[in-house]
Design a protein around this motif. Sequence first.
Motif, short mmCIF file in Angstrom:
data_model
loop_
_atom_site.label_atom_id
_atom_site.label_comp_id
_atom_site.label_asym_id
_atom_site.label_seq_id
_atom_site.Cartn_x
_atom_site.Cartn_y
_atom_site.Cartn_z
N ASP A 1 -7.86 -3.41 -2.50
CA ASP A 1 -7.89 -4.27 -1.31
C ASP A 1 -9.20 -4.00 -0.57
O ASP A 1 -9.47 -2.85 -0.20
N ASP B 1 -3.43 -1.28 -5.88
CA ASP B 1 -2.99 -1.88 -4.62
C ASP B 1 -3.88 -3.11 -4.36
O ASP B 1 -5.10 -2.99 -4.30
N SER C 1 -7.11 -0.10 2.68
CA SER C 1 -5.95 0.54 3.35
C SER C 1 -5.43 1.76 2.58
O SER C 1 -5.06 2.76 3.18
N THR D 1 0.83 -1.21 0.00
CA THR D 1 0.00 0.00 0.00
C THR D 1 0.86 1.25 0.00
O THR D 1 0.63 2.19 -0.78
MG LIG Z 1 -1.99 -3.02 1.90
#
Ligand SMILES: [Mg+2]
Length: 272
Positions: free
Chosen positions: A40, A126, A44, A17
């Motif tokens: 994700d 990500d 995050s 991230t």
């Molecule tokens: Mg992450």
Amino acid sequence: MSSIISISSHKGGVGKTVATLNLGVSLAKAGHKVLLIDGDPQGSLSMSVDMKKKSKAGLCQVISNKVRPEDVVVDAQKLPLSMVHLGIDSPLDLFRLTHGTKTKELKSLLKLIQAISQAYDFTLIDTANNVGSLNAVLLSCSNSVIIPITCKSNSVRSLPLLLKLLTRIKAKLNTKIALLGLMLPMLNVNNPYELEILTILREAFPRGTFFSTFVPFSPLFDKADVKAAPISFFAGAEDIQTAYDKLSFEVIQRLENQLKGLEDDEYLEKLF
Ligand SMILES: [Mg+2]
Ligand SMILES: Nc1ncnc2c1ncn2[C@@H]1O[C@H](COP(=O)(O)OP(=O)(O)OP(=O)(O)O)[C@@H](O)[C@H]1O
């Protein structure tokens, strides 16, 4: 050049991230138009810059026709950088997206990401730390993948499964995907054990698999976590920002080489 790059690992907490955000900032600072996708379900990336304050909805809500894509992509204030998240806010959303690869939602997500990313030079995704069906879709719409790895034994042991998934995706779903490189997102050069593992890793992989730039381990990332900002916003982080800038330059070079099909690049294909 319009390129979609997934940042993936099977091991959690290796710096995916942070790498996505800071690589994106470096590319944007260099004048490129960048889209960051928080792929994700934990959210995050969007949390790391408090982006959900600007848009609670995300790609899931676009797929279910509740909002338009332009309503969920949030633009940064001073950089050509935008961000969008999945918009997962219920267990049902997550179940729909992670239950098998042939679901309607997953196919729609793939098409949506491909469509949105057209307007950007670079789209960085990500991904979550697993090899599940959502990640398979995110990798399926990517031109390339960057694998962050820490020089710890658990991180190294998690690599084969991800490489197997990439091999399968390249064979079945996305013949164009290529490994752009392995990156070291938090190397502690004062730790002899990390350096020993790095030496073994470098010998195990074909030449040039690792990006030559590494990001040094720094406690400043704790501050960046708390303040929800990219590392370049903090005094004293110049060396880290320089590392991300150099890394972004290497990313562009490798993408250009891939496009040109240079022979030097063939080692990347050998991994598959
Ligand atoms: Mg992450
Ligand atoms: N160069 C660095 N030096 C020190 N800490 C770092 C560095 N890069 C990242 N971190 C820290 O490591 C932790 C894990 O990073 P990050 O959340 O990016 O990992 P991740 O791979 O995305 O994790 P997950 O698999 O849970 O999504 C965070 O607290 C982050 O601030």
